[in-house]
Design a protein around this motif. Structure first.
Motif, PDB file in Angstrom:
ATOM      1  N   VAL A  59       7.778   0.266   7.525  1.00  0.00           N
ATOM      2  CA  VAL A  59       7.356   0.004   6.144  1.00  0.00           C
ATOM      3  C   VAL A  59       5.835   0.064   6.036  1.00  0.00           C
ATOM      4  O   VAL A  59       5.278   0.697   5.127  1.00  0.00           O
ATOM      5  CB  VAL A  59       7.867  -1.377   5.670  1.00  0.00           C
ATOM      6  N   ALA A  60       5.146  -0.565   6.970  1.00  0.00           N
ATOM      7  CA  ALA A  60       3.682  -0.592   6.950  1.00  0.00           C
ATOM      8  C   ALA A  60       3.096   0.807   7.047  1.00  0.00           C
ATOM      9  O   ALA A  60       2.126   1.139   6.349  1.00  0.00           O
ATOM     10  CB  ALA A  60       3.165  -1.462   8.096  1.00  0.00           C
ATOM     11  N   LEU A  61       3.675   1.639   7.885  1.00  0.00           N
ATOM     12  CA  LEU A  61       3.177   3.012   8.053  1.00  0.00           C
ATOM     13  C   LEU A  61       3.334   3.821   6.766  1.00  0.00           C
ATOM     14  O   LEU A  61       2.435   4.580   6.387  1.00  0.00           O
ATOM     15  CB  LEU A  61       3.915   3.691   9.204  1.00  0.00           C
ATOM     16  N   GLU A  62       4.457   3.659   6.086  1.00  0.00           N
ATOM     17  CA  GLU A  62       4.638   4.388   4.831  1.00  0.00           C
ATOM     18  C   GLU A  62       3.690   3.874   3.753  1.00  0.00           C
ATOM     19  O   GLU A  62       3.182   4.653   2.942  1.00  0.00           O
ATOM     20  CB  GLU A  62       6.089   4.279   4.354  1.00  0.00           C
ATOM     21  N   LEU A  63       3.408   2.576   3.761  1.00  0.00           N
ATOM     22  CA  LEU A  63       2.478   2.027   2.785  1.00  0.00           C
ATOM     23  C   LEU A  63       1.059   2.553   3.013  1.00  0.00           C
ATOM     24  O   LEU A  63       0.335   2.843   2.048  1.00  0.00           O
ATOM     25  CB  LEU A  63       2.488   0.493   2.834  1.00  0.00           C
ATOM     26  N   VAL A  64       0.655   2.695   4.272  1.00  0.00           N
ATOM     27  CA  VAL A  64      -0.653   3.291   4.565  1.00  0.00           C
ATOM     28  C   VAL A  64      -0.708   4.710   4.003  1.00  0.00           C
ATOM     29  O   VAL A  64      -1.682   5.113   3.359  1.00  0.00           O
ATOM     30  CB  VAL A  64      -0.936   3.307   6.080  1.00  0.00           C
ATOM     31  N   TYR A  77      -4.810  -2.329  -2.573  1.00  0.00           N
ATOM     32  CA  TYR A  77      -3.798  -3.385  -2.458  1.00  0.00           C
ATOM     33  C   TYR A  77      -2.678  -2.965  -1.512  1.00  0.00           C
ATOM     34  O   TYR A  77      -2.251  -3.730  -0.641  1.00  0.00           O
ATOM     35  CB  TYR A  77      -3.229  -3.711  -3.841  1.00  0.00           C
ATOM     36  N   ILE A  78      -2.211  -1.734  -1.669  1.00  0.00           N
ATOM     37  CA  ILE A  78      -1.125  -1.228  -0.812  1.00  0.00           C
ATOM     38  C   ILE A  78      -1.576  -1.198   0.647  1.00  0.00           C
ATOM     39  O   ILE A  78      -0.821  -1.566   1.560  1.00  0.00           O
ATOM     40  CB  ILE A  78      -0.681   0.172  -1.277  1.00  0.00           C
ATOM     41  N   LEU A  79      -2.807  -0.764   0.899  1.00  0.00           N
ATOM     42  CA  LEU A  79      -3.332  -0.734   2.265  1.00  0.00           C
ATOM     43  C   LEU A  79      -3.417  -2.143   2.845  1.00  0.00           C
ATOM     44  O   LEU A  79      -3.040  -2.374   4.006  1.00  0.00           O
ATOM     45  CB  LEU A  79      -4.713  -0.078   2.276  1.00  0.00           C
ATOM     46  N   ALA A  80      -3.898  -3.095   2.043  1.00  0.00           N
ATOM     47  CA  ALA A  80      -3.989  -4.478   2.506  1.00  0.00           C
ATOM     48  C   ALA A  80      -2.610  -5.043   2.839  1.00  0.00           C
ATOM     49  O   ALA A  80      -2.433  -5.757   3.837  1.00  0.00           O
ATOM     50  CB  ALA A  80      -4.671  -5.340   1.444  1.00  0.00           C
ATOM     51  N   ARG A  81      -1.606  -4.699   2.021  1.00  0.00           N
ATOM     52  CA  ARG A  81      -0.243  -5.172   2.287  1.00  0.00           C
ATOM     53  C   ARG A  81       0.272  -4.608   3.619  1.00  0.00           C
ATOM     54  O   ARG A  81       0.931  -5.310   4.382  1.00  0.00           O
ATOM     55  CB  ARG A  81       0.701  -4.734   1.158  1.00  0.00           C
ATOM     56  N   SER A  82      -0.061  -3.359   3.905  1.00  0.00           N
ATOM     57  CA  SER A  82       0.402  -2.759   5.159  1.00  0.00           C
ATOM     58  C   SER A  82      -0.194  -3.485   6.356  1.00  0.00           C
ATOM     59  O   SER A  82       0.503  -3.761   7.345  1.00  0.00           O
ATOM     60  CB  SER A  82       0.046  -1.266   5.199  1.00  0.00           C
TER      61      SER A  82
END
Length: 306
Positions: free
Chosen positions: A71-76, A114-119
């Motif tokens: 999930v984190a990789l896709e968000l990055v 924001y998306i990067l921070a969430r990842s």
């Protein structure tokens, strides 16, 4: 036609990744939530989470521990796309409007951040410094790659080394790291982590060269964006590089590709000159060469655990 499905062994986990993508956009601010989930809802190939899960599956049958990393990789990846669309002034992606088009530049930058921070927050949940360091370093190198590409815009004196460095940072790096991190969360032996990292690198290089070809020859509906986008943005890709050195149109191409006005007003003519130069065939040869190198790395890996 073959019924082979590369991702059949991880279909259940990929479905969970899809569900978790939206669940991880946690905010009560409507404009931030809507802009952030817009690209998720547009779909996508989900290659990076898929390769992370496949890498993990090589060393463990139960790969639930790899799902947050996927999930984190896709968000990055999504964060970089949101920012790219601002830089490139793009209005469509994946067959729908971009966040930039729907919400404007300022909200797009905030949403991407924001998306990067969430990842990074998700990766921090593993409580492993090595994983967080890899993800942070990767994020910084992706930004460096974008700066290199920006500085190379409309520069017809750019060479093959510059191009390869750009696509390494733009695409190959995150696919390589996806394979690396998937193996690491499954506690793979160091040798296999390296082999998977190299596999992802070569595959990512092949993928980006192929994507650069498609930007010149694909059907726009299938591609999800107008063809010739790279030309209009001044991005000199491999087919154009080849054409500038091996075409009867070389001088004309250099003049055209150095001009933002010509690139935007005569995109189709430039595409035809590149296609006439055999630049497409040469680029396909290069992509296949990278794909063969990826296969060589794949052959070093163990069988999937029973």
């Amino acid at each position: 036609m073959s019924d082979f499905n590369l991702f059949s062994a991880i279909e259940v986990e990929l479905g969970e990744v899809e569900r978790q993508l939206t669940k991880n956009i946690i905010t009560n601010i409507d404009i931030l939530y809507n802009s952030s989930v817009h690209l998720i809802n547009a779909g996508g190939k989900r290659l990076r989470p898929a390769f992370a899960l496949l890498a993990a599956r090589l060393f463990n049958k139960d790969i639930n521990n790899a799902i947050p990393m996927a999930v984190a990789l896709e968000l990055v990846h999504m964060a970089t796309l949101v920012h790219d669309d601002v830089i490139d002034n793009s209005v469509t992606r994946r067959g729908t409007i971009t966040v930039k088009k729907g919400w404007g530049n300022r909200v797009s930058i905030y949403a991407g951040n924001y998306i990067l921070a969430r990842s990074l927050s998700i990766v921090a949940g593993y409580n492993r410094r090595d994983l967080l360091d890899i993800m942070a370093d990767t994020s910084m190198k992706i930004v460096e790659g974008e700066i290199i590409q920006m500085q190379s815009s409309f520069n017809v004196n750019t060479g093959l080394k510059n191009y390869l460095r750009r696509i390494e940072r733009k695409t190959a790096l995150l696919i390589s790291v996806s394979c690396q991190l998937g193996a690491l969360v499954s506690d793979a032996p160091e040798k296999y982590v390296y082999d998977l990292q190299r596999y992802g690198y070569y595959l990512g290089m092949a993928f980006q060269v192929t994507d650069d070809i498609l930007d010149l020859i694909a059907d726009e509906e299938i591609l999800g964006k107008p063809i010739g986008s790279d030309i209009r943005q001044g991005v000199i890709t491999l087919p154009a590089l080849y054409a500038m050195h091996n075409s009867k149109h070389a001088k004309e191409l250099k003049v055209a590709l150095a001009s933002s006005e010509i690139c935007n007003n005569n995109t189709q003519e430039i595409i035809e000159m590149i296609k006439d130069s055999e630049g497409i065939d040469y680029s396909y040869y290069v992509s296949q060469k990278f794909a063969r190198k990826a296969q060589e790395q794949l052959n070093k890996l163990p069988d999937v655990p029973e």
